[in-house]
Design a protein around this motif. Structure first.
Motif, PDB file in Angstrom:
ATOM      1  N   PRO A   1       0.807  -1.219   0.000  1.00 23.34           N
ATOM      2  CA  PRO A   1       0.000   0.000   0.000  1.00 23.34           C
ATOM      3  C   PRO A   1       0.841   1.271   0.000  1.00 23.34           C
ATOM      4  N   HIS A   2       1.916   1.283   0.838  1.00 22.46           N
ATOM      5  CA  HIS A   2       2.658   2.548   0.938  1.00 22.46           C
ATOM      6  C   HIS A   2       3.428   2.852  -0.345  1.00 22.46           C
ATOM      7  N   GLU A   3       3.798   1.781  -1.071  1.00 26.83           N
ATOM      8  CA  GLU A   3       4.475   2.001  -2.355  1.00 26.83           C
ATOM      9  C   GLU A   3       3.497   2.576  -3.373  1.00 26.83           C
ATOM     10  N   LEU A   4       2.231   2.087  -3.339  1.00 25.97           N
ATOM     11  CA  LEU A   4       1.219   2.605  -4.253  1.00 25.97           C
ATOM     12  C   LEU A   4       0.886   4.053  -3.910  1.00 25.97           C
ATOM     13  N   ALA A   5       0.846   4.342  -2.624  1.00 28.48           N
ATOM     14  CA  ALA A   5       0.550   5.714  -2.224  1.00 28.48           C
ATOM     15  C   ALA A   5       1.594   6.655  -2.783  1.00 28.48           C
ATOM     16  N   ARG A   6       2.833   6.194  -2.768  1.00 33.95           N
ATOM     17  CA  ARG A   6       3.914   7.022  -3.294  1.00 33.95           C
ATOM     18  C   ARG A   6       3.725   7.277  -4.786  1.00 33.95           C
ATOM     19  N   LYS A   7       3.157   6.273  -5.483  1.00 32.66           N
ATOM     20  CA  LYS A   7       2.918   6.436  -6.927  1.00 32.66           C
ATOM     21  C   LYS A   7       1.694   7.296  -7.187  1.00 32.66           C
ATOM     22  N   GLY A   8       0.830   7.504  -6.152  1.00 33.86           N
ATOM     23  CA  GLY A   8      -0.315   8.382  -6.365  1.00 33.86           C
ATOM     24  C   GLY A   8      -1.660   7.675  -6.278  1.00 33.86           C
ATOM     25  N   LEU A   9      -1.689   6.540  -5.594  1.00 30.99           N
ATOM     26  CA  LEU A   9      -2.958   5.829  -5.452  1.00 30.99           C
ATOM     27  C   LEU A   9      -3.276   5.692  -3.968  1.00 30.99           C
ATOM     28  N   THR A  10      -4.442   6.143  -3.554  1.00 31.77           N
ATOM     29  CA  THR A  10      -4.810   5.969  -2.142  1.00 31.77           C
ATOM     30  C   THR A  10      -6.295   5.660  -2.053  1.00 31.77           C
TER      31      THR A  10
ATOM     32  N   THR B   1       7.432  11.989  11.863  1.00 34.30           N
ATOM     33  CA  THR B   1       7.768  10.664  12.353  1.00 34.30           C
ATOM     34  C   THR B   1       6.786  10.222  13.433  1.00 34.30           C
ATOM     35  N   GLY B   2       6.528  11.120  14.380  1.00 39.34           N
ATOM     36  CA  GLY B   2       5.633  10.762  15.472  1.00 39.34           C
ATOM     37  C   GLY B   2       4.216  10.529  14.996  1.00 39.34           C
ATOM     38  N   ARG B   3       3.766  11.369  14.046  1.00 45.74           N
ATOM     39  CA  ARG B   3       2.412  11.158  13.529  1.00 45.74           C
ATOM     40  C   ARG B   3       2.326   9.811  12.822  1.00 45.74           C
ATOM     41  N   ALA B   4       3.402   9.425  12.115  1.00 51.76           N
ATOM     42  CA  ALA B   4       3.408   8.123  11.441  1.00 51.76           C
ATOM     43  C   ALA B   4       3.282   7.004  12.478  1.00 51.76           C
ATOM     44  N   LEU B   5       4.033   7.115  13.585  1.00 54.20           N
ATOM     45  CA  LEU B   5       3.983   6.080  14.619  1.00 54.20           C
ATOM     46  C   LEU B   5       2.592   5.974  15.224  1.00 54.20           C
ATOM     47  N   ARG B   6       2.007   7.137  15.539  1.00 58.27           N
ATOM     48  CA  ARG B   6       0.684   7.113  16.170  1.00 58.27           C
ATOM     49  C   ARG B   6      -0.348   6.586  15.189  1.00 58.27           C
ATOM     50  N   ALA B   7      -0.154   6.880  13.899  1.00 63.63           N
ATOM     51  CA  ALA B   7      -1.076   6.360  12.892  1.00 63.63           C
ATOM     52  C   ALA B   7      -1.017   4.841  12.856  1.00 63.63           C
ATOM     53  N   ILE B   8       0.216   4.291  12.934  1.00 62.43           N
ATOM     54  CA  ILE B   8       0.379   2.841  12.897  1.00 62.43           C
ATOM     55  C   ILE B   8      -0.370   2.198  14.054  1.00 62.43           C
ATOM     56  N   HIS B   9      -0.338   2.844  15.214  1.00 66.14           N
ATOM     57  CA  HIS B   9      -1.012   2.289  16.385  1.00 66.14           C
ATOM     58  C   HIS B   9      -2.506   2.133  16.128  1.00 66.14           C
ATOM     59  N   ASP B  10      -3.123   3.174  15.532  1.00 63.46           N
ATOM     60  CA  ASP B  10      -4.568   3.126  15.354  1.00 63.46           C
ATOM     61  C   ASP B  10      -4.992   2.264  14.169  1.00 63.46           C
ATOM     62  N   SER B  11      -4.257   2.331  13.090  1.00 60.79           N
ATOM     63  CA  SER B  11      -4.620   1.526  11.925  1.00 60.79           C
ATOM     64  C   SER B  11      -3.420   1.380  11.002  1.00 60.79           C
ATOM     65  N   GLU B  12      -2.837   0.172  11.007  1.00 62.48           N
ATOM     66  CA  GLU B  12      -1.677  -0.042  10.141  1.00 62.48           C
ATOM     67  C   GLU B  12      -2.064   0.085   8.688  1.00 62.48           C
ATOM     68  N   VAL B  13      -3.269  -0.409   8.354  1.00 58.53           N
ATOM     69  CA  VAL B  13      -3.626  -0.433   6.946  1.00 58.53           C
ATOM     70  C   VAL B  13      -3.884   0.987   6.444  1.00 58.53           C
ATOM     71  N   ALA B  14      -4.519   1.812   7.269  1.00 56.51           N
ATOM     72  CA  ALA B  14      -4.749   3.187   6.840  1.00 56.51           C
ATOM     73  C   ALA B  14      -3.421   3.919   6.725  1.00 56.51           C
ATOM     74  N   ALA B  15      -2.501   3.678   7.667  1.00 51.77           N
ATOM     75  CA  ALA B  15      -1.184   4.305   7.586  1.00 51.77           C
ATOM     76  C   ALA B  15      -0.529   3.930   6.268  1.00 51.77           C
ATOM     77  N   GLY B  16      -0.671   2.657   5.897  1.00 52.58           N
ATOM     78  CA  GLY B  16      -0.055   2.176   4.664  1.00 52.58           C
ATOM     79  C   GLY B  16      -0.583   2.889   3.429  1.00 52.58           C
ATOM     80  N   VAL B  17      -1.909   3.004   3.311  1.00 52.42           N
ATOM     81  CA  VAL B  17      -2.439   3.609   2.083  1.00 52.42           C
ATOM     82  C   VAL B  17      -2.167   5.106   2.029  1.00 52.42           C
ATOM     83  N   LEU B  18      -1.728   5.677   3.155  1.00 49.95           N
ATOM     84  CA  LEU B  18      -1.364   7.099   3.126  1.00 49.95           C
ATOM     85  C   LEU B  18       0.125   7.278   2.846  1.00 49.95           C
ATOM     86  N   GLY B  19       0.803   6.171   2.573  1.00 54.92           N
ATOM     87  CA  GLY B  19       2.192   6.265   2.166  1.00 54.92           C
ATOM     88  C   GLY B  19       3.202   5.995   3.260  1.00 54.92           C
TER      89      GLY B  19
END
Lengths: 262, 314, 290, 379
Positions: A72-81, B183-201
């Motif tokens: 997911p984070h790699e896709l976000a970097r490419k512009g997909l969320t 950095t801290g916001r990323a860490l706190r985001a991971i705590h609440d939702s890893e998947v949402a943190a992921g799709v936000l990059g």
């Protein structure tokens, strides 16, 4: 070139086939809707495209480049969320901080500088905060920035997720049931926001059960049933497709609002 | 009130006041030793809180890093002929490297699996320290050479009180800086939702590893301080019970509260001293107090008090 | 060959001991998602109260009964006074509460029953048996049989009785069970009582082998917890498999690799297994839902 | 922030409640009455308490009552040091007797050396008095002496190939290390050193491995607590087929009870304390040993053991030195401790000197064997 191409995608969980040979293309700037009865595989497809699940077979391309298996984070970097059907809000943060997390990719993020709390980190925080306020304004949440996200109502959180996703400055945004649980006024506001972002050139993919919303908003609609493609076309084509009507009448009504997993 | 409580730097400021005040108030150097031990434990717990309270990853093995810092400071001068300061710093860096290497695989685990994996790390380090007698002195431990910084001989409670206290303040300021940064916001985001943190990059694995390494460095620094302060180090330093004690301090004070970490450490360091007058009932009472505090203030002492104060102020 | 067999028996004996501790963990976990770190103290109380009562002149059977009743009461009190009041707290807070409880129980036990080591007579008159050139303690066989019997009884109880079905329903979906008229507090309290019973029984069975003292529970709890997680926290046979695996790994480590580093060996293999099967050996497949 | 500061201060002040009345002699003690070494620390604590009361009932020392301040370090050396600081700074004791584990004693020594307070250690490690430290004395046998006693016996019986099986605690590891360092002097070859964990319940795997060693003649188990009993039972279970030796850590009645019939024929170096009744009346130690046994059994209802004896010797040595000094002044007491001569203790007859702060020799140990469930002297 399509913004998103899904090519013969299948996914199995153990013995269960959740998606089977699904293909479609989404051109840039389009509002593309996925519909289908419960259990049709809509959210699973979202999960595959956004990298949350890896598909068993098939290929996904993003602006022509293969992204199958990317995280997911790699896709976000490419512009997909994307946003989520069951809210994935950062409940322990304020509304503005949620949106600021969306700015992650566009911030300078050096843990050492962050640790030292140099002035430039604070400057950047102020900048991110300002942009977050702007995005909150955009989705109609002006003035809620300091509210703890855990204390906000459902309809507001739905829009907060959209603002947060927009903060990543995507070229493709995937919205999973953006108006589920929202009242008529909120639904209209969200439709307005979606039109506005699509108008700016962003590609929008959405899953939604609210047929009125989908029919008025989408450029094209793809219908899934039991993991397979049933039909694809413009709203008027879909509305008159006998196979779609049968699938819906045979299982559940198009307007149903159950929150069951798709 | 709300503004004070919300200010991320308030805990460090409060502690600075305490650090300055304590020497003026206490009747004997023994209390300074206690305070120093509180600072040293709090240093570990602040780091652990970044990992557990902000990034939401449990560790039942942090005493392993604590012990690595401690033994590095002891082994360098004793076996390798290194100056104490150099081996202390090398030990802290080395612990960070080890945390990086170990964290990479085990941070793929979640929840109770991560608990068992980190517990395993603690057990392994503790067994190595116990058995490699030629290097570590085994269960009886080893003497630790004094620390010299230039011509300043850092020894005795009067020196270590200030070293540990100031380091803790710096560590708290750093933690506060970190938390109100990307950095801290990323860490706190991971705590609440890893998947949402992921799709936000957010590269979830990378940030988990980052905070694991930071917390290991906090622990190693504290371990080095304890070894140098005591002048003697034994494997109990790295035992699993010590790891569990650190977690208890973090949870008791309040996960997600830096000030809570210091308070949790203070309670569990000072309480056994205060309970000695109960003789054989000391442990039963300690257990009972821990239970009652956790039941009454179930989000941890500081977060529970904070929300109570805010409600009162509103 | 005889050496290998001897090491195998050693592993099975130790493994059965871990399994007995682990069963209590999984039962409470599956109904409440709480990991009860005071489980080791149940084992301690079972052995210590029996041994103290026997030393005071009671016959073994009444002594064991007394120990079991006292431990079950402790289990119910633990739930009612410490865990239930904090039921909406996060799991880690509940864990710290159970750790506090275990310090408390251990502290009282040391005052009430002293700090000496105790033992109990083995169940069978013949202390050892010769099997294929290896010698095995009959009590080890008793412990193995006991843990299998406990798992089977538990399984039957959970499948066949109304209460058992209530526990399973609560484990599967607490809200749905509540809607169906099951009181989850009663059910979780019951699982604490049963896990205390299993712990006490285990403590009595293992004491002739392990000996016992007021602080025997801590390390047993650590090993039992690892065994429960390895086997899969929600599968009824998981703890037995997990326990036996850790026991065998330790014995193989001690017998063939290095007795100093046998626990390291066991833990490394354990972690490797968890990498391959993150849900535990017998745990069901978990798909993260978003 | 005020309430928090107040709280911190209040909590920090709490330990200050215990203050000394000046008409008493304050003697401090830090023991491991919980944790892995509680097997040693608990009898030490009981002995100190019983004897402090007896001394006071008999009029005290130099007309003053003694008061013991005992802290439990939970077998953690860092805690020992904290309590040592507390004894010196806060309680202002004049002397300290204690330190259950060697690591615990070593961690405390700098505190007492710096403060100039006599410290009588109860730990076994030779590092405590070698090199000699001005303020540190130690009545217990060293582990090295136990090794020497076992090796002498092995040599006499022609069992020169031996293997160790030991726990992982301080007592066990220190014993094995010291034995290894002197084995050569007695012509003993150590073929293997096996180990087991702190709460292991079955050592047959290790013993099976040892048993298979070619040419092995004897097995030595170094440990305290439940370990020796389990090793003894496991050795009988797999029919070890060669003599088993225990260390003085197993020289307790508890060991005999826990190991049961499996202990028959096991040998260990033990203090005369365990066989006091079997000693000839001419033995100078006999009266002291019988007195100690009677006092402890009456007061606690429990049998005596090696470690409680150490505490007895430590406390009485201090008291003896205070009496000879005619004061409780730390420096004077220290000087008198060093001049202790021919003092009859449970560990032996103690004679200190500026170069020897241990004061006993190998004759303090007797080789004991378990015969029909009781200790018997074999040398």
């Amino acid at each position: 070139m399509s913004a998103i191409s899904v090519e013969h995608v299948s996914i199995r969980f153990g013995g269960l086939v959740a998606l089977s040979d699904v293909s479609f293309d989404v051109p840039p700037g389009e509002i593309f809707a996925l519909i289908g009865p419960n259990g049709a595989g809509k959210t699973t497809l979202f999960n595959v495209v956004s990298g949350v699940y890896a598909c068993t077979d098939g290929r996904i391309r993003f602006n022509g480049k293969t992204i199958t298996g990317a995280l997911p984070h790699e896709l976000a970097r490419k512009g997909l969320t994307r946003t989520f059907q069951n809210l994935q809000i950062f409940f322990r943060m304020s509304a503005a901080e949620n949106v600021m997390v969306g700015r992650h990719l566009h911030e300078r993020r050096n843990p050492l500088l962050d640790f030292l709390g140099l002035p430039m980190v604070h400057r950047q925080n102020a900048e991110s905060r300002k942009l977050a306020e702007e995005l909150l304004d955009l989705v109609g949440l002006s003035g809620l920035g300091d509210q703890p996200a855990g204390e906000l109502p459902y309809g507001v959180l739905k829009r907060l997720e959209i603002a947060r996703a927009l903060a990543t400055r995507p070229s493709v945004i995937m919205l999973d049931e953006p108006v589920a649980g929202c009242n008529a006024v909120e639904t209209a506001e969200i439709a307005h926001v979606i039109r506005k972002i699509a108008g700016s050139g962003m590609t929008v993919m959405l899953v939604e059960h609210d047929m009125g919303f989908v029919m008025t908003l989408a450029d094209r609609i793809h219908v899934l049933n039991r993991g397979m493609t049933l039909a694809e076309g413009t709203p008027s084509e879909i509305r008159n497709n006998p196979a779609v009507i049968e699938a819906y009448l045979g299982t559940a009504k198009p307007g149903e609002t159950s929150r069951a997993h798709g | 009130m709300r503004r004070i409580l919300a200010n991320p730097y308030a805990p460090a400021f409060a502690l600075a006041v305490v650090v300055v005040m304590v020497p003026l108030l206490v009747p004997s150097p023994f209390y300074l030793r206690l305070a120093t031990l509180v600072f040293i434990n709090a240093l570990v717990v602040v780091g652990l809180n970044l990992l557990m309270g902000y990034a939401g990853q449990i560790s039942l093995g942090h005493a392993a890093f604590f012990a690595m810092g401690a033994y590095a400071s002891a082994i360098g001068p004793a076996h390798l002929g290194l100056p104490t300061l150099a081996s202390m710093l090398a030990g802290i860096v080395l612990t960070g490297v080890v945390a990086y290497g170990v964290g990479k695989p085990i941070l793929r685990f979640k929840g109770y699996h991560l608990a068992v994996a980190t517990l395993g790390l603690g057990v392994i380090v503790s067994i190595v320290i116990t058995n490699e007698i030629a290097w570590t002195g085994g269960p009886d431990g080893m003497q630790v050479a004094r620390l010299w910084i230039g011509s300043w001989r850092v020894s005795g409670v009067a020196n270590w009180y200030w070293v540990a206290g100031i380091t803790l303040i710096v560590a708290m300021l750093g933690a506060a800086n970190l938390l109100s940064s990307p950095t801290g916001r990323a860490l706190r985001a991971i705590h609440d939702s890893e998947v949402a943190a992921g799709v936000l990059g957010i590269d979830v694995a990378r940030y988990k590893l980052l905070v694991f390494v930071i917390s290991a460095i906090y622990a190693a620094t504290a371990g080095a301080f304890l070894a140098l302060f005591d002048g003697h180090v034994t494997p109990v330093t790295g035992g699993i019970l010590r790891s569990i004690e650190f977690v208890a301090m973090a949870v008791l004070g309040g996960l997600g509260s830096i000030l809570g970490s210091v308070l949790g450490a203070a309670v569990l360091v000072v309480l056994p001293q205060a309970l000695t007058s109960f003789h054989e009932f000391e442990h039963a009472i300690l257990g009972a107090i821990l239970m009652v505090l956790m039941i009454a203030l179930r989000r941890g002492v500081i977060p529970s008090l904070q929300s109570w104060l805010l409600r009162g102020a509103a | 060959m005889a050496t290998a067999l001897q090491i195998l028996f050693s592993g099975l004996t130790v493994g059965a001991i871990y399994a007995l501790v682990a069963i209590g963990f999984t039962l409470v976990y599956s109904s409440s998602e709480v990991v009860n770190f005071a489980q080791g103290e149940f084992v301690m109380l079972g052995g210590m109260i029996s041994a103290t009562a026997v030393a005071a002149g009671l016959a073994p059977l009444p002594a064991a009964s007394l120990a079991i009743v006292a431990t079950v009461v402790t289990g119910i009190l633990l739930y009612g006074l410490a865990v239930a009041p904090a039921r909406d707290a996060s799991p880690i807070v509940v864990i710290i509460i159970t750790i506090g409880a275990s310090i408390f129980i251990r502290g009282l036990a040391s005052v009430g029953m002293g700090k000496e080591f105790h033992t109990l007579p083995p169940l069978l008159a013949t202390p050892t048996l010769d099997l294929g050139g290896a010698s095995v303690q009959t009590q080890g066989l008793v412990v193995m049989a006991g843990s299998v019997a406990i798992v089977l009884t538990l399984w039957l109880f959970l499948r066949m009785t109304k209460l058992g079905r209530g526990i399973r329903a609560t484990a599967a979906n607490r809200l749905a069970a509540q809607l169906a008229g099951i009181n989850p507090r009663v059910i979780v309290g019951l699982t604490f009582a049963i896990s205390a019973l299993i712990g006490a029984l285990g403590g009595i069975l293992i004491t002739p082998i392990t000996l016992t003292s007021f602080d025997v529970g801590t390390l047993l709890a650590v090993k039992g917890f690892a065994a429960a997680v390895l086997g899969g926290l929600t599968h009824p046979a998981g703890p037995v498999l997990g326990g036996l695996m850790i026991g065998l790994l330790e014995a193989v480590g001690a017998g063939y690799i290095s007795s100093q580093y046998k626990d390291v060996f066991a833990f490394v293999v354990l972690l490797g297994v968890l990498f391959l099967r993150p849900q535990g050996i017998l745990g069901g497949r978990a798909v993260e839902r978003v | 922030m005020k309430p928090i500061r107040a709280l911190v201060c209040a909590v920090l002040m709490a330990p200050g409640l215990a203050t000394a009345a000046r008409s008493e002699i304050l003697i401090g003690s830090v023991l491991s009455t919980t944790g892995p070494a509680s097997f040693l620390g608990e009898p030490e604590k009981q002995t100190l308490e019983v004897y402090a009361k007896r001394i006071n009932d008999a009029g005290g020392v130099n007309g003053e009552k003694i008061r013991l301040i005992i802290y439990d370090d939970g077998s953690d050396a860092s805690n020992s040091r904290t309590f040592a600081t507390r004894l010196v700074e806060q309680d202002q004791v004049v002397a300290v007797v204690g330190g259950t584990g060697t690591g615990n004693s070593l961690a405390m020594i700098p505190v007492f050396e710096e403060a100039g307070i006599p410290f009588v250690s109860l730990s076994g490690g030779v590092d405590i008095i070698d090199p000699v430290r001005k303020w540190v004395f130690k009545p217990p046998h060293t582990d090295r002496m136990a090794c020497a006693k076992i090796f002498t016996d092995l040599k006499q019986r022609g069992l020169t190939n031996a293997a160790f099986i030991a726990g992982q605690g301080g007592y066990a590891k220190s014993m094995v290390t010291q034995c290894r360092s002197v084995a050569g002097q007695y012509g003993i070859k150590i073929l293997a050193e096996e180990s087991y964990g702190p709460r292991d319940s079955d050592m047959t795997a290790q013993l099976t491995r040892i048993k298979a060693l070619p040419g092995l003649k004897a097995v030595i188990n170094a440990d305290i607590g439940q370990g020796p009993a389990i090793v003894t039972r496991n050795a009988a279970q797999i029919n070890l087929g060669m003599p088993l030796y225990q260390s003085h850590g197993a020289a307790t009645q508890g060991y005999l009870e826990l190991a049961g019939p499996a202990a028959e024929g096991v040998r260990l170096p033990g203090p005369s304390l365990l066989v006091a009744e079997q000693l000839p009346d001419s033995d100078p130690q006999k009266k002291v040993l019988l007195d100690y046994t009677a006092v402890i059994e009456k007061a606690t209802g429990k049998p005596v053991g090696t470690f409680g004896g150490y505490a007895h010797d430590g406390l009485l040595l201090l008291v003896d030195a205070m009496k000879r000094a005619g004061s409780a002044d730390p420096a004077k007491v220290r000087d008198q401790l060093e001049k202790t001569k021919g003092y009859v203790a449970t560990v032996g007859i103690i004679t200190m000197s500026p170069t020897d702060h241990l004061g006993i020799d190998l004759s303090a140990f007797r080789m004991l064997e378990v015969k029909r469930g009781k200790w018997a002297v074999v040398d």
